[in-house]
Design an enzyme around this catalytic site. Sequence first.
Site, mmCIF file in Angstrom:
data_model
loop_
_atom_site.group_PDB
_atom_site.id
_atom_site.type_symbol
_atom_site.label_atom_id
_atom_site.label_comp_id
_atom_site.label_asym_id
_atom_site.label_seq_id
_atom_site.Cartn_x
_atom_site.Cartn_y
_atom_site.Cartn_z
ATOM 1 N N ASP A 16 0.860 -1.186 0.000
ATOM 2 C CA ASP A 16 0.000 0.000 0.000
ATOM 3 C C ASP A 16 0.897 1.236 0.000
ATOM 4 O O ASP A 16 1.562 1.514 1.007
ATOM 5 C CB ASP A 16 -0.916 0.006 1.234
ATOM 6 C CG ASP A 16 -2.000 1.057 1.109
ATOM 7 O OD1 ASP A 16 -1.721 2.155 0.570
ATOM 8 O OD2 ASP A 16 -3.128 0.802 1.542
ATOM 9 N N ARG A 69 -13.015 -2.619 -7.127
ATOM 10 C CA ARG A 69 -13.697 -2.105 -8.319
ATOM 11 C C ARG A 69 -13.182 -2.863 -9.539
ATOM 12 O O ARG A 69 -11.979 -3.160 -9.650
ATOM 13 C CB ARG A 69 -13.425 -0.605 -8.505
ATOM 14 C CG ARG A 69 -14.233 0.285 -7.596
ATOM 15 C CD ARG A 69 -15.748 0.182 -7.875
ATOM 16 N NE ARG A 69 -16.543 0.994 -6.982
ATOM 17 C CZ ARG A 69 -17.080 0.577 -5.820
ATOM 18 N NH1 ARG A 69 -16.877 -0.674 -5.414
ATOM 19 N NH2 ARG A 69 -17.799 1.388 -5.088
ATOM 20 N N HIS A 98 -21.626 -8.083 -7.067
ATOM 21 C CA HIS A 98 -21.275 -6.937 -6.212
ATOM 22 C C HIS A 98 -22.011 -7.015 -4.862
ATOM 23 O O HIS A 98 -22.772 -6.113 -4.496
ATOM 24 C CB HIS A 98 -21.596 -5.622 -6.936
ATOM 25 C CG HIS A 98 -20.800 -4.460 -6.410
ATOM 26 N ND1 HIS A 98 -20.379 -3.423 -7.196
ATOM 27 C CD2 HIS A 98 -20.352 -4.161 -5.168
ATOM 28 C CE1 HIS A 98 -19.721 -2.532 -6.467
ATOM 29 N NE2 HIS A 98 -19.697 -2.975 -5.228
ATOM 30 N N GLU A 123 -20.913 -3.115 -14.886
ATOM 31 C CA GLU A 123 -21.932 -3.838 -14.117
ATOM 32 C C GLU A 123 -23.313 -3.369 -14.534
ATOM 33 O O GLU A 123 -23.482 -2.188 -14.820
ATOM 34 C CB GLU A 123 -21.720 -3.600 -12.616
ATOM 35 C CG GLU A 123 -20.383 -4.163 -12.136
ATOM 36 C CD GLU A 123 -20.101 -3.917 -10.659
ATOM 37 O OE1 GLU A 123 -21.022 -3.531 -9.925
ATOM 38 O OE2 GLU A 123 -18.951 -4.119 -10.248
#
Length: 308
Positions: A171, A234, A282, A263
């Site tokens: 990260d 995502r 989702h 989507e």
Amino acid sequence: MKAVITELNWPVGIDMLREKGFTVIYQPELWKDREALVQETADAEILIVRNQTQVDEALLQQVPHLQIVGRLGVGLDNIDLKAAEQAGVEVITAKNANAASVAEYVISAMFHVTRPLAEAALDVKGGNWDRRGFTKGELYGKTLGLIGTGETGIRAADRAKSLGMHVIGYDPFVKTYDYAVMETGIDMMELDAALQQADFISLHVPLTPATKHLINRERMKQMKPGSWVINSSRGGVIEENDLYDMIQTEEIGGAFLDVVEKEPVDPDHPLLTLGNCFITPHIAGLTEEAQSRTSKMIAEEIIQRVGK
Ligand SMILES: O=C(O)[C@H](O)COP(=O)(O)O
């Protein structure tokens, strides 16, 4: 005050707003009809959305009374934050409300790979008693690689640790001495190293220009043969054509995707044809508990700011 809710919301927050005297328009399909959305929001002070309503500059210019956009989740890729700031509209999110659910999704996905119980039970219903076909392996001793060690990453790490997994992470925004990361025992490293060492790579990053197609062919080539990608962040973070090729050629083990670039997923999407690619609609953060929490949190925040 008028609050327009354009996507699915749980009743608790709607009731809270109504009890405080807000006029609440709850139309969970409104995001699909831009014209109706603009018309309904033209005199509203509050707009409450999920990930489908495009809160862009054009919309913000047509809703002069708007004061707050409440996001029933954490992803902000459908909201133009700069335009909102310029329009003097505050954007509030349901920070951490679904993090436990997303973390459980990651653990479930890994278990689905190693212990496919539903498939075994279905096989028995089909008249079989196959004691050899479902002996995949243990999570114990395996390595989970987190790309993104914010709240959902940390919670996934915590749960994976309790299963005896080694957890590594990458990260760029988190310092190695970050307290939560240190306390959870995530072994932080560079992206390449995480890709090379993990048995499961799980994505926990927002969709931004920097993360768009972050997981592409070149990056997946670094992954171990047989390793899996889990995406509950995502869809755009993965280059889907590359993913298809990498699974098809068995260069990686497979993928568990809760999100796709477009989507709902196209029923003809090539990824749906692969035995080792599982796509869910989702739902990682969509448990009863997380959604009641989310609904309540957004209502509370709004009431705190503008409620009578
Ligand atoms: O961004 C999020 O928090 C999750 O994707 C859930 O939100 P959504 O249900 O609106 O996508």
